[in-house]
Structures are given as structure tokens and as C-alpha cells.
Design a protein around this motif. Sequence first.
Motif, PDB file in Angstrom:
ATOM      1  N   VAL A   1       0.846  -1.202   0.000  1.00 57.11           N
ATOM      2  CA  VAL A   1       0.000   0.000   0.000  1.00 57.11           C
ATOM      3  C   VAL A   1       0.877   1.246   0.000  1.00 57.11           C
ATOM      4  CG1 VAL A   1      -1.659   1.335   1.370  1.00 57.11           C
ATOM      5  CG2 VAL A   1      -2.000  -1.110   1.035  1.00 57.11           C
ATOM      6  N   ARG A   2       1.936   1.230   0.801  1.00 63.62           N
ATOM      7  CA  ARG A   2       2.845   2.371   0.821  1.00 63.62           C
ATOM      8  C   ARG A   2       3.459   2.614  -0.547  1.00 63.62           C
ATOM      9  NH1 ARG A   2       8.578   1.542   2.747  1.00 63.62           N
ATOM     10  NH2 ARG A   2       8.391   0.435   0.785  1.00 63.62           N
ATOM     11  N   ASP A   3       3.890   1.550  -1.215  1.00 55.30           N
ATOM     12  CA  ASP A   3       4.480   1.690  -2.545  1.00 55.30           C
ATOM     13  C   ASP A   3       3.483   2.253  -3.548  1.00 55.30           C
ATOM     14  OD1 ASP A   3       6.843   0.715  -1.544  1.00 55.30           O
ATOM     15  OD2 ASP A   3       6.562  -1.322  -2.357  1.00 55.30           O
ATOM     16  N   LYS A   4       2.228   1.813  -3.472  1.00 54.09           N
ATOM     17  CA  LYS A   4       1.203   2.332  -4.384  1.00 54.09           C
ATOM     18  C   LYS A   4       0.927   3.809  -4.106  1.00 54.09           C
ATOM     19  CE  LYS A   4       0.062  -1.246  -6.825  1.00 54.09           C
ATOM     20  NZ  LYS A   4       0.126  -1.275  -8.270  1.00 54.09           N
ATOM     21  N   VAL A   5       0.913   4.204  -2.842  1.00 57.84           N
ATOM     22  CA  VAL A   5       0.670   5.612  -2.493  1.00 57.84           C
ATOM     23  C   VAL A   5       1.820   6.475  -2.996  1.00 57.84           C
ATOM     24  CG1 VAL A   5       0.516   7.228  -0.563  1.00 57.84           C
ATOM     25  CG2 VAL A   5      -0.839   5.144  -0.537  1.00 57.84           C
ATOM     26  N   VAL A   6       3.042   6.017  -2.801  1.00 56.29           N
ATOM     27  CA  VAL A   6       4.202   6.777  -3.280  1.00 56.29           C
ATOM     28  C   VAL A   6       4.187   6.867  -4.800  1.00 56.29           C
ATOM     29  CG1 VAL A   6       6.730   6.748  -3.450  1.00 56.29           C
ATOM     30  CG2 VAL A   6       5.622   6.327  -1.257  1.00 56.29           C
ATOM     31  N   GLY A   7       3.828   5.771  -5.473  1.00 59.99           N
ATOM     32  CA  GLY A   7       3.733   5.793  -6.932  1.00 59.99           C
ATOM     33  C   GLY A   7       2.659   6.745  -7.428  1.00 59.99           C
ATOM     34  N   ALA A   8       1.510   6.746  -6.754  1.00 66.05           N
ATOM     35  CA  ALA A   8       0.431   7.652  -7.145  1.00 66.05           C
ATOM     36  C   ALA A   8       0.840   9.110  -6.920  1.00 66.05           C
ATOM     37  CB  ALA A   8      -0.830   7.341  -6.355  1.00 66.05           C
ATOM     38  N   TYR A   9       1.524   9.372  -5.820  1.00 62.61           N
ATOM     39  CA  TYR A   9       1.992  10.720  -5.541  1.00 62.61           C
ATOM     40  C   TYR A   9       2.982  11.170  -6.623  1.00 62.61           C
ATOM     41  CZ  TYR A   9       4.288  14.617  -3.218  1.00 62.61           C
ATOM     42  OH  TYR A   9       4.802  15.845  -2.921  1.00 62.61           O
ATOM     43  N   SER A  10       3.875  10.273  -7.015  1.00 67.50           N
ATOM     44  CA  SER A  10       4.849  10.607  -8.059  1.00 67.50           C
ATOM     45  C   SER A  10       4.145  10.906  -9.382  1.00 67.50           C
ATOM     46  CB  SER A  10       5.832   9.466  -8.247  1.00 67.50           C
ATOM     47  OG  SER A  10       6.580   9.270  -7.080  1.00 67.50           O
ATOM     48  N   ASP A  11       3.129  10.109  -9.698  1.00 72.19           N
ATOM     49  CA  ASP A  11       2.363  10.350 -10.938  1.00 72.19           C
ATOM     50  C   ASP A  11       1.676  11.708 -10.908  1.00 72.19           C
ATOM     51  OD1 ASP A  11       3.159   7.928 -11.918  1.00 72.19           O
ATOM     52  OD2 ASP A  11       1.262   6.891 -11.452  1.00 72.19           O
ATOM     53  N   ILE A  12       1.096  12.045  -9.775  1.00 73.95           N
ATOM     54  CA  ILE A  12       0.406  13.336  -9.639  1.00 73.95           C
ATOM     55  C   ILE A  12       1.396  14.478  -9.779  1.00 73.95           C
ATOM     56  CG2 ILE A  12      -0.809  14.832  -8.013  1.00 73.95           C
ATOM     57  CD1 ILE A  12      -2.239  12.277  -7.030  1.00 73.95           C
ATOM     58  N   MET A  13       2.568  14.332  -9.183  1.00 73.21           N
ATOM     59  CA  MET A  13       3.557  15.405  -9.259  1.00 73.21           C
ATOM     60  C   MET A  13       4.112  15.578 -10.668  1.00 73.21           C
ATOM     61  SD  MET A  13       3.394  16.685  -6.379  1.00 73.21           S
ATOM     62  CE  MET A  13       4.679  17.888  -6.513  1.00 73.21           C
ATOM     63  N   ARG A  14       4.075  14.536 -11.505  1.00 68.35           N
ATOM     64  CA  ARG A  14       4.552  14.642 -12.872  1.00 68.35           C
ATOM     65  C   ARG A  14       3.502  15.206 -13.832  1.00 68.35           C
ATOM     66  NH1 ARG A  14       7.260   8.860 -13.345  1.00 68.35           N
ATOM     67  NH2 ARG A  14       5.556   8.525 -11.950  1.00 68.35           N
ATOM     68  N   MET A  15       2.265  15.286 -13.382  1.00 71.19           N
ATOM     69  CA  MET A  15       1.203  15.804 -14.257  1.00 71.19           C
ATOM     70  C   MET A  15       1.425  17.278 -14.564  1.00 71.19           C
ATOM     71  SD  MET A  15      -2.328  14.284 -12.832  1.00 71.19           S
ATOM     72  CE  MET A  15      -2.671  12.556 -12.823  1.00 71.19           C
ATOM     73  N   GLN A  16       1.117  17.647 -15.798  1.00 72.53           N
ATOM     74  CA  GLN A  16       1.232  19.041 -16.168  1.00 72.53           C
ATOM     75  C   GLN A  16      -0.089  19.735 -15.899  1.00 72.53           C
ATOM     76  OE1 GLN A  16       2.487  19.312 -20.196  1.00 72.53           O
ATOM     77  NE2 GLN A  16       4.523  18.486 -19.782  1.00 72.53           N
ATOM     78  N   ILE A  17       0.006  20.946 -15.442  1.00 69.99           N
ATOM     79  CA  ILE A  17      -1.210  21.711 -15.130  1.00 69.99           C
ATOM     80  C   ILE A  17      -1.553  22.603 -16.292  1.00 69.99           C
ATOM     81  CG2 ILE A  17      -2.221  23.403 -13.590  1.00 69.99           C
ATOM     82  CD1 ILE A  17      -0.437  22.306 -11.411  1.00 69.99           C
TER      83      ILE A  17
END
Length: 108
Positions: free
Chosen positions: A92-108
Motif C-alpha cells: 500500500v505504501r508503494d502504491k501511495v508513493v507511486g500515485a503521488y509521483s504520478d500526480i507530481m509529474r502531471m502538467q497543469i
Amino acid sequence: MSIGALDATSAYGRILGTGKTGGSAGLGGTEESGETKGGFGSMVESMITDAAGSMRTAEAASAKQVAGKGDLIDVVTAIGAAEMALDTVVAVRDKVVGAYSDIMRMQI
């Protein structure tokens, strides 16, 4: 210096506890009258608490076996349950960190 699984689990528990005492909500939960609603933060907190409890149970069963008062099957069962709980928390921790990384890479 080696960090045991129980140390890591209790560290996660302390981190979750500090999120509530600081006046802000825990991971994903909203704070209302001192209680958090059922949400992702409370799910993670209960999962970590359960994992820590199963690790304590496994440690106690191992100590009984070493003292000659426990059954080996109980020790193996308790260690298996603790290992599965810890693997779940880590996944679960790995999935949360991965999701956070994906969100931070998104362009606004």
C-alpha cells in the motif's frame, strides 16, 4: 544498525499519530469534533495497527518457543500472519508513493 519490521511499523504509527495531534486531519481524513471520518487515513492507521499487533503476537510466540513453552506450529503461523500483514502495508505504501509521483509529474 539494523531496522526491524516492528520498528518500521511503529514509526509509521507515530507518523500517523502526529498528523492528528497537529490540528490537521490525518492522511485523507477530515477532522470533526476530535474524530476522523472513515477514510483512507483511518484505513491506513488500522492496517498499521493490525500489522504491529500481529508482529507483537509473532514475537511473543517466538519468545515462548525459545523458553520451551510454546508450540512450533503456533510460531510459524504467527510469523506467517505478521509477514503477510507487513507485505500488505509495504505494498500500500508503494502504491501511495507511486500515485503521488504520478500526480507530481502531471502538467497543469
